[in-house]
Scaffold this motif. Sequence first.
Motif, PDB file in Angstrom:
ATOM      1  N   HIS A  67      16.013 -52.913 -30.056  1.00 55.98           N
ATOM      2  CA  HIS A  67      16.524 -51.677 -30.645  1.00 55.98           C
ATOM      3  C   HIS A  67      17.980 -51.868 -31.037  1.00 55.98           C
ATOM      4  O   HIS A  67      18.767 -52.427 -30.279  1.00 55.98           O
ATOM      5  CB  HIS A  67      16.396 -50.537 -29.623  1.00 55.98           C
ATOM      6  CG  HIS A  67      16.548 -49.181 -30.204  1.00 55.98           C
ATOM      7  ND1 HIS A  67      17.764 -48.682 -30.614  1.00 55.98           N
ATOM      8  CD2 HIS A  67      15.645 -48.216 -30.455  1.00 55.98           C
ATOM      9  CE1 HIS A  67      17.593 -47.457 -31.078  1.00 55.98           C
ATOM     10  NE2 HIS A  67      16.314 -47.145 -30.992  1.00 55.98           N
ATOM     11  N   LYS A 108      14.428 -50.697 -35.179  1.00 53.86           N
ATOM     12  CA  LYS A 108      13.823 -51.400 -34.057  1.00 53.86           C
ATOM     13  C   LYS A 108      12.719 -52.315 -34.558  1.00 53.86           C
ATOM     14  O   LYS A 108      12.120 -52.075 -35.607  1.00 53.86           O
ATOM     15  CB  LYS A 108      13.317 -50.436 -32.990  1.00 53.86           C
ATOM     16  CG  LYS A 108      12.427 -49.332 -33.481  1.00 53.86           C
ATOM     17  CD  LYS A 108      12.196 -48.304 -32.394  1.00 53.86           C
ATOM     18  CE  LYS A 108      11.460 -47.100 -32.941  1.00 53.86           C
ATOM     19  NZ  LYS A 108      11.219 -46.105 -31.909  1.00 53.86           N
ATOM     20  N   GLN A 113       5.924 -55.313 -35.900  1.00 55.73           N
ATOM     21  CA  GLN A 113       6.330 -53.988 -36.342  1.00 55.73           C
ATOM     22  C   GLN A 113       7.841 -53.948 -36.548  1.00 55.73           C
ATOM     23  O   GLN A 113       8.602 -54.475 -35.748  1.00 55.73           O
ATOM     24  CB  GLN A 113       5.931 -52.938 -35.307  1.00 55.73           C
ATOM     25  CG  GLN A 113       6.228 -51.524 -35.726  1.00 55.73           C
ATOM     26  CD  GLN A 113       5.801 -50.532 -34.663  1.00 55.73           C
ATOM     27  OE1 GLN A 113       6.339 -50.547 -33.560  1.00 55.73           O
ATOM     28  NE2 GLN A 113       4.833 -49.712 -34.984  1.00 55.73           N
ATOM     29  N   VAL A 122      10.699 -50.874 -37.636  1.00 61.85           N
ATOM     30  CA  VAL A 122      10.802 -49.423 -37.797  1.00 61.85           C
ATOM     31  C   VAL A 122      12.234 -49.040 -38.155  1.00 61.85           C
ATOM     32  O   VAL A 122      13.186 -49.552 -37.569  1.00 61.85           O
ATOM     33  CB  VAL A 122      10.373 -48.684 -36.506  1.00 61.85           C
ATOM     34  CG1 VAL A 122      10.497 -47.175 -36.667  1.00 61.85           C
ATOM     35  CG2 VAL A 122       8.952 -49.076 -36.119  1.00 61.85           C
ATOM     36  N   ILE A 138      14.400 -45.444 -38.580  1.00 63.39           N
ATOM     37  CA  ILE A 138      14.377 -44.000 -38.344  1.00 63.39           C
ATOM     38  C   ILE A 138      15.656 -43.405 -38.896  1.00 63.39           C
ATOM     39  O   ILE A 138      16.755 -43.904 -38.620  1.00 63.39           O
ATOM     40  CB  ILE A 138      14.260 -43.686 -36.844  1.00 63.39           C
ATOM     41  CG1 ILE A 138      12.985 -44.300 -36.281  1.00 63.39           C
ATOM     42  CG2 ILE A 138      14.293 -42.181 -36.598  1.00 63.39           C
ATOM     43  CD1 ILE A 138      12.887 -44.258 -34.787  1.00 63.39           C
ATOM     44  N   ILE A 159      10.531 -41.552 -40.675  1.00 67.66           N
ATOM     45  CA  ILE A 159      10.188 -42.757 -39.928  1.00 67.66           C
ATOM     46  C   ILE A 159       9.451 -43.691 -40.878  1.00 67.66           C
ATOM     47  O   ILE A 159       8.362 -43.365 -41.365  1.00 67.66           O
ATOM     48  CB  ILE A 159       9.309 -42.431 -38.708  1.00 67.66           C
ATOM     49  CG1 ILE A 159      10.021 -41.396 -37.832  1.00 67.66           C
ATOM     50  CG2 ILE A 159       8.966 -43.696 -37.928  1.00 67.66           C
ATOM     51  CD1 ILE A 159       9.105 -40.641 -36.924  1.00 67.66           C
ATOM     52  N   ARG A 160      10.067 -44.838 -41.135  1.00 70.60           N
ATOM     53  CA  ARG A 160       9.459 -45.838 -42.016  1.00 70.60           C
ATOM     54  C   ARG A 160       9.050 -47.016 -41.145  1.00 70.60           C
ATOM     55  O   ARG A 160       9.875 -47.574 -40.416  1.00 70.60           O
ATOM     56  CB  ARG A 160      10.447 -46.260 -43.098  1.00 70.60           C
ATOM     57  CG  ARG A 160      10.880 -45.075 -43.963  1.00 70.60           C
ATOM     58  CD  ARG A 160      11.904 -45.473 -44.988  1.00 70.60           C
ATOM     59  NE  ARG A 160      11.215 -46.216 -46.039  1.00 70.60           N
ATOM     60  CZ  ARG A 160      11.844 -46.996 -46.914  1.00 70.60           C
ATOM     61  NH1 ARG A 160      13.145 -47.156 -46.856  1.00 70.60           N
ATOM     62  NH2 ARG A 160      11.158 -47.622 -47.847  1.00 70.60           N
ATOM     63  N   THR A 161       7.776 -47.379 -41.202  1.00 72.87           N
ATOM     64  CA  THR A 161       7.231 -48.442 -40.360  1.00 72.87           C
ATOM     65  C   THR A 161       6.577 -49.507 -41.232  1.00 72.87           C
ATOM     66  O   THR A 161       5.750 -49.189 -42.089  1.00 72.87           O
ATOM     67  CB  THR A 161       6.182 -47.869 -39.389  1.00 72.87           C
ATOM     68  OG1 THR A 161       6.760 -46.814 -38.634  1.00 72.87           O
ATOM     69  CG2 THR A 161       5.643 -48.935 -38.453  1.00 72.87           C
ATOM     70  N   TRP A 162       6.946 -50.757 -40.988  1.00 71.63           N
ATOM     71  CA  TRP A 162       6.343 -51.892 -41.678  1.00 71.63           C
ATOM     72  C   TRP A 162       5.565 -52.710 -40.667  1.00 71.63           C
ATOM     73  O   TRP A 162       6.055 -53.012 -39.575  1.00 71.63           O
ATOM     74  CB  TRP A 162       7.417 -52.765 -42.321  1.00 71.63           C
ATOM     75  CG  TRP A 162       6.857 -53.929 -43.072  1.00 71.63           C
ATOM     76  CD1 TRP A 162       6.510 -53.964 -44.390  1.00 71.63           C
ATOM     77  CD2 TRP A 162       6.572 -55.234 -42.551  1.00 71.63           C
ATOM     78  NE1 TRP A 162       6.024 -55.202 -44.720  1.00 71.63           N
ATOM     79  CE2 TRP A 162       6.050 -56.000 -43.607  1.00 71.63           C
ATOM     80  CE3 TRP A 162       6.702 -55.821 -41.294  1.00 71.63           C
ATOM     81  CZ2 TRP A 162       5.665 -57.330 -43.444  1.00 71.63           C
ATOM     82  CZ3 TRP A 162       6.310 -57.145 -41.129  1.00 71.63           C
ATOM     83  CH2 TRP A 162       5.798 -57.885 -42.201  1.00 71.63           C
ATOM     84  N   THR A 163       4.333 -53.074 -41.039  1.00 70.56           N
ATOM     85  CA  THR A 163       3.530 -54.006 -40.251  1.00 70.56           C
ATOM     86  C   THR A 163       2.967 -55.059 -41.202  1.00 70.56           C
ATOM     87  O   THR A 163       2.787 -54.785 -42.395  1.00 70.56           O
ATOM     88  CB  THR A 163       2.366 -53.313 -39.517  1.00 70.56           C
ATOM     89  OG1 THR A 163       1.469 -52.751 -40.480  1.00 70.56           O
ATOM     90  CG2 THR A 163       2.870 -52.231 -38.568  1.00 70.56           C
ATOM     91  N   ARG A 214       4.879 -47.817 -44.415  1.00 70.18           N
ATOM     92  CA  ARG A 214       4.397 -46.432 -44.393  1.00 70.18           C
ATOM     93  C   ARG A 214       5.562 -45.530 -44.039  1.00 70.18           C
ATOM     94  O   ARG A 214       6.443 -45.914 -43.268  1.00 70.18           O
ATOM     95  CB  ARG A 214       3.305 -46.236 -43.347  1.00 70.18           C
ATOM     96  CG  ARG A 214       2.013 -46.937 -43.631  1.00 70.18           C
ATOM     97  CD  ARG A 214       1.007 -46.620 -42.572  1.00 70.18           C
ATOM     98  NE  ARG A 214       1.695 -46.007 -41.424  1.00 70.18           N
ATOM     99  CZ  ARG A 214       1.125 -45.636 -40.299  1.00 70.18           C
ATOM    100  NH1 ARG A 214      -0.124 -45.803 -40.132  1.00 70.18           N
ATOM    101  NH2 ARG A 214       1.808 -45.108 -39.334  1.00 70.18           N
ATOM    102  N   THR A 215       5.548 -44.314 -44.566  1.00 70.42           N
ATOM    103  CA  THR A 215       6.595 -43.340 -44.281  1.00 70.42           C
ATOM    104  C   THR A 215       5.976 -42.070 -43.743  1.00 70.42           C
ATOM    105  O   THR A 215       4.984 -41.579 -44.296  1.00 70.42           O
ATOM    106  CB  THR A 215       7.408 -43.033 -45.560  1.00 70.42           C
ATOM    107  OG1 THR A 215       7.978 -44.242 -46.042  1.00 70.42           O
ATOM    108  CG2 THR A 215       8.509 -42.027 -45.281  1.00 70.42           C
TER     109      THR A 215
END
Length: 151
Positions: free
Chosen positions: A76, A95, A121, A123, A125, A136-140, A146-147
């Motif tokens: 983080h 993070k 992952q 992320v 924020i 919250i934007r998350t990449w995998t 994805r948002t």
Amino acid sequence: MATWKDVERSEPEFADRVRKIFDANKHKTLATLRADGAPRISGTECSFADGELTFGSMPRSRKGADLLRDPRFALHSATVDAPDGDDAAWVGDAKVAGRAFHAGDVDGDIEGDLFRADLDQVVLIGLNETATMMVIRTWTPAGGLRTVERT
């Protein structure tokens, strides 16, 4: 699993923003798993170089032992408050999570172990432009970026 370079290739703007948040402050918080499965958090520093995210541990440290036994981790960025009365100026938090693999000794005058991150992952924020919703934007590796917005 993915390297930092995979994130940069897939979503360069997102990767740049995440990296800037991590690079803004020297100290980060690393979560590892103790031998009994309980969480452990430790301070650490990290580096983005040559498409890799790496971090180190001092010789015989507990966090290093945790990672050698069970490579799962979460890292983080430093959390920095927005200026008083200006929530929209908050830069956000970043993070990453994945597995850390021993990559040799730390370079330089300080002894220690170097770990390379394989990411599952990333992320970011933050707040929307009016500071009325959390974004919250998350990449995998499998799902891409994805948002989600939350009030």
